[in-house]
Design a protein around this motif. Structure first.
Motif, mmCIF file in Angstrom:
data_model
loop_
_atom_site.group_PDB
_atom_site.id
_atom_site.type_symbol
_atom_site.label_atom_id
_atom_site.label_comp_id
_atom_site.label_asym_id
_atom_site.label_seq_id
_atom_site.Cartn_x
_atom_site.Cartn_y
_atom_site.Cartn_z
ATOM 1 N N LYS A 137 27.724 78.039 67.173
ATOM 2 C CA LYS A 137 28.486 76.855 67.576
ATOM 3 C C LYS A 137 28.215 76.524 69.051
ATOM 4 N N ALA A 138 28.082 77.566 69.876
ATOM 5 C CA ALA A 138 27.800 77.358 71.298
ATOM 6 C C ALA A 138 26.443 76.676 71.485
ATOM 7 N N VAL A 139 25.465 77.073 70.688
ATOM 8 C CA VAL A 139 24.137 76.455 70.770
ATOM 9 C C VAL A 139 24.223 74.981 70.377
ATOM 10 N N GLU A 140 24.965 74.679 69.322
ATOM 11 C CA GLU A 140 25.129 73.288 68.883
ATOM 12 C C GLU A 140 25.820 72.458 69.962
ATOM 13 N N LEU A 141 26.864 73.002 70.552
ATOM 14 C CA LEU A 141 27.582 72.291 71.604
ATOM 15 C C LEU A 141 26.685 72.047 72.817
ATOM 16 N N GLN A 142 25.875 73.049 73.172
ATOM 17 C CA GLN A 142 24.973 72.894 74.315
ATOM 18 C C GLN A 142 23.923 71.819 74.047
ATOM 19 N N GLN A 143 23.422 71.762 72.814
ATOM 20 C CA GLN A 143 22.446 70.722 72.456
ATOM 21 C C GLN A 143 23.078 69.336 72.560
ATOM 22 N N GLU A 144 24.299 69.220 72.080
ATOM 23 C CA GLU A 144 25.002 67.941 72.156
ATOM 24 C C GLU A 144 25.243 67.545 73.613
ATOM 25 N N LEU A 145 25.610 68.534 74.432
ATOM 26 C CA LEU A 145 25.801 68.280 75.858
ATOM 27 C C LEU A 145 24.505 67.805 76.519
ATOM 28 N N ASP A 146 23.398 68.434 76.155
ATOM 29 C CA ASP A 146 22.103 68.048 76.724
ATOM 30 C C ASP A 146 21.741 66.610 76.354
ATOM 31 N N ILE A 147 22.051 66.221 75.129
ATOM 32 C CA ILE A 147 21.765 64.856 74.671
ATOM 33 C C ILE A 147 22.613 63.850 75.438
ATOM 34 N N ILE A 148 23.898 64.138 75.564
ATOM 35 C CA ILE A 148 24.795 63.235 76.289
ATOM 36 C C ILE A 148 24.366 63.122 77.752
ATOM 37 N N TYR A 149 23.992 64.245 78.346
ATOM 38 C CA TYR A 149 23.550 64.221 79.738
ATOM 39 C C TYR A 149 22.318 63.318 79.897
ATOM 40 N N ALA A 150 21.368 63.452 78.976
ATOM 41 C CA ALA A 150 20.152 62.633 79.040
ATOM 42 C C ALA A 150 20.478 61.145 78.866
ATOM 43 N N GLN A 151 21.392 60.839 77.961
ATOM 44 C CA GLN A 151 21.784 59.444 77.743
ATOM 45 C C GLN A 151 22.458 58.876 78.988
ATOM 46 N N ARG A 152 23.338 59.646 79.589
ATOM 47 C CA ARG A 152 24.019 59.181 80.807
ATOM 48 C C ARG A 152 23.020 58.966 81.935
ATOM 49 N N LYS A 153 22.070 59.873 82.048
ATOM 50 C CA LYS A 153 21.065 59.766 83.101
ATOM 51 C C LYS A 153 20.253 58.471 82.943
ATOM 52 N N LYS A 154 19.876 58.156 81.715
ATOM 53 C CA LYS A 154 19.141 56.911 81.449
ATOM 54 C C LYS A 154 19.995 55.694 81.783
ATOM 55 N N GLY A 155 21.254 55.741 81.393
ATOM 56 C CA GLY A 155 22.162 54.624 81.652
ATOM 57 C C GLY A 155 22.362 54.367 83.136
ATOM 58 N N VAL A 156 22.521 55.439 83.899
ATOM 59 C CA VAL A 156 22.696 55.302 85.345
ATOM 60 C C VAL A 156 21.430 54.718 85.963
ATOM 61 N N LYS A 157 20.297 55.152 85.467
ATOM 62 C CA LYS A 157 19.017 54.651 85.981
ATOM 63 C C LYS A 157 18.873 53.145 85.726
ATOM 64 N N ILE A 158 19.382 52.693 84.599
ATOM 65 C CA ILE A 158 19.289 51.272 84.249
ATOM 66 C C ILE A 158 20.162 50.418 85.162
ATOM 67 N N ILE A 159 21.385 50.869 85.426
ATOM 68 C CA ILE A 159 22.303 50.020 86.195
ATOM 69 C C ILE A 159 22.208 50.243 87.700
ATOM 70 N N LYS A 160 21.504 51.286 88.117
ATOM 71 C CA LYS A 160 21.381 51.574 89.538
ATOM 72 C C LYS A 160 20.618 50.432 90.218
ATOM 73 N N PRO A 161 21.168 49.901 91.314
ATOM 74 C CA PRO A 161 20.476 48.804 91.995
ATOM 75 C C PRO A 161 19.141 49.255 92.562
ATOM 76 N N LYS A 162 18.173 48.390 92.443
ATOM 77 C CA LYS A 162 16.832 48.681 92.953
ATOM 78 C C LYS A 162 16.838 48.558 94.478
ATOM 79 N N ASN A 163 16.064 49.418 95.142
ATOM 80 C CA ASN A 163 15.926 49.302 96.599
ATOM 81 C C ASN A 163 15.159 48.037 96.924
ATOM 82 N N ARG A 164 15.703 47.256 97.790
ATOM 83 C CA ARG A 164 15.046 46.008 98.169
ATOM 84 C C ARG A 164 14.516 46.142 99.588
ATOM 85 N N SER A 165 13.230 46.377 99.679
ATOM 86 C CA SER A 165 12.608 46.555 100.995
ATOM 87 C C SER A 165 11.821 45.334 101.382
#
Length: 82
Positions: A54-82
């Motif tokens: 069960k711990a392995v399953e929970l860790q896999q689910e956590l890893d998936i959610i973390y990856a999804q959140r990381k992608k989402g933050v990357k999408i909405i993060k404002p681009k540096n305007r130089s």
């Protein structure tokens, strides 16, 4: 149609596009917040879990959610305007 009307229509078009982007960012933030809450809940379950499988399953689910959140933050993060 005169230049003035064409410019007004063009400005309305660009404003609508900006409003749509702002709405999408707002939706992404709402989704990211829900994912963060789910991630915290799973972390608590993982801490309390005694079953190794069960711990392995929970860790896999956590890893998936973390990856999804990381992608989402990357999408909405404002681009540096130089």
């Amino acid at each position: 149609m005169g230049k003035k009307k064409l410019l007004i229509k063009l400005q309305e078009f660009f404003d609508a596009d900006q409003r749509e982007k702002e709405r999408r960012v707002k939706d992404f933030k709402r989704i990211l917040k829900k994912l963060k809450e789910k991630e915290r809940g799973l972390e608590e379950k993982l801490k309390k879990c005694t079953n190794a499988e069960k711990a392995v399953e929970l860790q896999q689910e956590l890893d998936i959610i973390y990856a999804q959140r990381k992608k989402g933050v990357k999408i909405i993060k404002p681009k540096n305007r130089s």
